[in-house]
Design an enzyme around this catalytic site. Structure first.
Site, PDB file in Angstrom:
ATOM      1  N   SER A 144      37.686  41.446  26.807  1.00  0.00           N
ATOM      2  CA  SER A 144      36.844  40.672  27.833  1.00  0.00           C
ATOM      3  C   SER A 144      35.516  40.080  27.246  1.00  0.00           C
ATOM      4  CB  SER A 144      36.446  41.627  28.894  1.00  0.00           C
ATOM      5  OG  SER A 144      35.431  40.873  29.644  1.00  0.00           O
ATOM      6  N   TYR A 156      32.773  49.672  30.784  1.00  0.00           N
ATOM      7  CA  TYR A 156      33.665  48.584  30.645  1.00  0.00           C
ATOM      8  C   TYR A 156      33.380  47.914  29.407  1.00  0.00           C
ATOM      9  CZ  TYR A 156      36.468  44.386  31.961  1.00  0.00           C
ATOM     10  OH  TYR A 156      37.556  43.333  31.999  1.00  0.00           O
TER      11      TYR A 156
HETATM   12  N1  LIG Z   1      40.355  38.592  35.757  1.00  0.00           N
HETATM   13  C1  LIG Z   1      39.185  38.216  34.970  1.00  0.00           C
HETATM   14  O1  LIG Z   1      38.407  37.659  35.145  1.00  0.00           O
HETATM   15  C2  LIG Z   1      39.158  39.053  33.695  1.00  0.00           C
HETATM   16  C3  LIG Z   1      38.193  38.856  32.588  1.00  0.00           C
HETATM   17  C4  LIG Z   1      38.154  39.352  31.354  1.00  0.00           C
HETATM   18  C5  LIG Z   1      39.107  40.382  31.168  1.00  0.00           C
HETATM   19  N2  LIG Z   1      40.276  40.586  31.812  1.00  0.00           N
HETATM   20  C6  LIG Z   1      40.944  41.848  31.720  1.00  0.00           C
HETATM   21  O2  LIG Z   1      42.436  41.097  31.788  1.00  0.00           O
HETATM   22  C7  LIG Z   1      43.219  42.219  32.271  1.00  0.00           C
HETATM   23  C8  LIG Z   1      43.889  41.895  33.459  1.00  0.00           C
HETATM   24  O3  LIG Z   1      43.158  41.553  34.558  1.00  0.00           O
HETATM   25  P1  LIG Z   1      43.466  41.079  35.871  1.00  0.00           P
HETATM   26  O4  LIG Z   1      42.149  40.487  36.431  1.00  0.00           O
HETATM   27  O5  LIG Z   1      44.758  40.168  35.664  1.00  0.00           O
HETATM   28  O6  LIG Z   1      43.939  42.311  36.704  1.00  0.00           O
HETATM   29  P2  LIG Z   1      44.495  42.485  38.215  1.00  0.00           P
HETATM   30  O7  LIG Z   1      43.650  43.374  38.818  1.00  0.00           O
HETATM   31  O8  LIG Z   1      44.773  41.291  38.727  1.00  0.00           O
HETATM   32  O9  LIG Z   1      45.871  43.251  37.790  1.00  0.00           O
HETATM   33  C9  LIG Z   1      45.779  44.450  37.376  1.00  0.00           C
HETATM   34  C10 LIG Z   1      47.227  45.261  37.381  1.00  0.00           C
HETATM   35  O10 LIG Z   1      47.138  46.494  36.823  1.00  0.00           O
HETATM   36  C11 LIG Z   1      47.798  47.521  37.724  1.00  0.00           C
HETATM   37  N3  LIG Z   1      47.088  48.634  37.389  1.00  0.00           N
HETATM   38  C12 LIG Z   1      45.921  49.427  37.814  1.00  0.00           C
HETATM   39  N4  LIG Z   1      45.853  50.551  37.537  1.00  0.00           N
HETATM   40  C13 LIG Z   1      47.081  50.997  36.637  1.00  0.00           C
HETATM   41  C14 LIG Z   1      47.707  51.809  36.251  1.00  0.00           C
HETATM   42  N5  LIG Z   1      47.067  53.147  36.292  1.00  0.00           N
HETATM   43  N6  LIG Z   1      48.863  51.811  35.924  1.00  0.00           N
HETATM   44  C15 LIG Z   1      49.756  50.764  36.016  1.00  0.00           C
HETATM   45  N7  LIG Z   1      49.444  49.685  36.401  1.00  0.00           N
HETATM   46  C16 LIG Z   1      47.981  49.684  36.744  1.00  0.00           C
HETATM   47  C17 LIG Z   1      47.139  47.002  38.884  1.00  0.00           C
HETATM   48  O11 LIG Z   1      47.889  47.447  40.438  1.00  0.00           O
HETATM   49  C18 LIG Z   1      47.372  45.384  38.988  1.00  0.00           C
HETATM   50  O12 LIG Z   1      48.789  45.151  39.463  1.00  0.00           O
HETATM   51  C19 LIG Z   1      42.208  43.556  32.414  1.00  0.00           C
HETATM   52  O13 LIG Z   1      42.451  44.450  31.377  1.00  0.00           O
HETATM   53  C20 LIG Z   1      40.875  43.180  32.684  1.00  0.00           C
HETATM   54  O14 LIG Z   1      39.856  43.857  32.146  1.00  0.00           O
HETATM   55  C21 LIG Z   1      40.174  40.268  33.293  1.00  0.00           C
END
Ligand SMILES: NC(=O)c1ccc[n+]([C@@H]2O[C@H](COP(=O)([O-])OP(=O)(O)OC[C@H]3O[C@@H](n4cnc5c(N)ncnc54)[C@H](O)[C@@H]3O)[C@@H](O)[C@H]2O)c1
Length: 270
Positions: A144, A156
């Site tokens: 991130s 985080y």
């Molecule tokens: N969205 C953003 O702005 C952003 C920014 C920087 C980094 N990220 C990183 O990108 C990645 C994806 O983010 P996103 O926004 O697409 O997430 P999201 O919340 O849209 O999707 C995450 C998915 O992971 C699943 N999940 C959660 N805990 C779980 C577990 N224990 N076992 C199996 N599945 C599980 C959830 O049910 C969900 O479907 C993450 O690692 C996040 O930290 C996201």
């Protein structure tokens, strides 16, 4: 020609957001995709949507923070498709309760570490032996922008910074096995979760939140490329999974519009 023809991709958290968009793109590029997801409903929907579009997908209900569950998921993947070529370690996220360290509940620290740091470790622990046997593979970990600089979320930030050096270490240790490892550090990605969290809140109405809203507006003015959709990260995920990136390993792609690269001074009236 399809860039991932007959490759087997194991994507965690693929019931939603970035991993779901990436799973769909990988399937369109000829990969067999494995939807690793805790949520039974969204995992099944993702599988169905990919199949309805003509792709090959299976959903395996998995808790990525649990060693036995991840072992089972990898074994089920190998039983179905014969191995695994691509690990897209994406399940993760931060909590509102990730507050300054002297105030943080220890359970928040443990939860955050298990989801964002233990999980990619477990995925690699069980996936890499199949890649070694097959003569190669690709690992993609999600960091991130908060892993590239300090942030207000200590747990985080520790995880996502840890991903950067974990990925470098994987690259060094497994290059002799023809396995590449890279990371992506997104800025703000407008997934459904993010939209719900930041855009449907009461920000605009309270004193405190209107300051936050102003700050956010300034951020996007200074870093206009720092926000995108899941499809923009999926496109980088495809580049890293395919041979197009064959000279890259151990790197983290900062997909955050320059937020960690340069500093723009905010004007006082923004
Ligand atoms: N969205 C953003 O702005 C952003 C920014 C920087 C980094 N990220 C990183 O990108 C990645 C994806 O983010 P996103 O926004 O697409 O997430 P999201 O919340 O849209 O999707 C995450 C998915 O992971 C699943 N999940 C959660 N805990 C779980 C577990 N224990 N076992 C199996 N599945 C599980 C959830 O049910 C969900 O479907 C993450 O690692 C996040 O930290 C996201």
């Amino acid at each position: 020609m399809a860039k991932l023809k007959d490759k087997v991709a194991f994507l965690t958290g693929a019931g939603a957001g970035i991993a779901k968009a990436t799973a769909k793109l990988y399937a369109r590029e000829g990969a067999k995709v494995v939807i690793i997801e805790l949520n039974r409903e969204t995992g099944a929907v993702a599988e169905r949507e990919i199949r309805d579009a003509g792709g090959d997908a299976i959903f395996i209900e998995t808790d990525v923070t649990d060693d036995a569950s991840m072992k089972r998921a990898m074994e089920a993947t190998a039983a179905r498709f014969g191995g695994v070529d691509i690990l897209f370690n994406c399940a993760g996220g931060s909590l509102q309760e990730d507050v300054p360290v002297h105030e943080m509940d220890l359970n928040i620290w443990h939860h955050t570490i298990q989801l964002n740091l233990l999980h990619p470790f477990l995925s690699c622990r069980y996936g890499i032996p199949y890649m070694m046997k097959a003569g190669g593979g690709v690992i993609i970990n999600l960091s991130s922008h908060m892993g590239l600089v300090g942030s207000l979320k200590p747990a985080y930030a520790a995880c996502k910074g840890g991903i950067v050096s974990f990925t470098k270490t994987l690259a060094a240790q497994y290059a002799p096995y023809n396995i590449r490892a890279n990371a992506i550090a997104p800025g703000s990605v407008r997934t459904e979760r993010q939209i719900k969290r930041y855009e449907n809140s009461d920000w605009a109405t309270s004193e405190k939140t209107s300051a936050a809203a102003r700050e956010r507006r300034a951020l996007h003015k200074n870093y206009p490329f720092s926000t995108g959709g899941p499809e923009h990260i999926a496109a980088i995920g495809l580049f890293l999974a395919s041979d197009d990136s064959r000279m890259l390993t151990g790197t983290t792609i900062a997909a955050e519009g320059g937020r960690s690269s340069y500093l723009k001074v905010y004007a006082a009236d923004e």
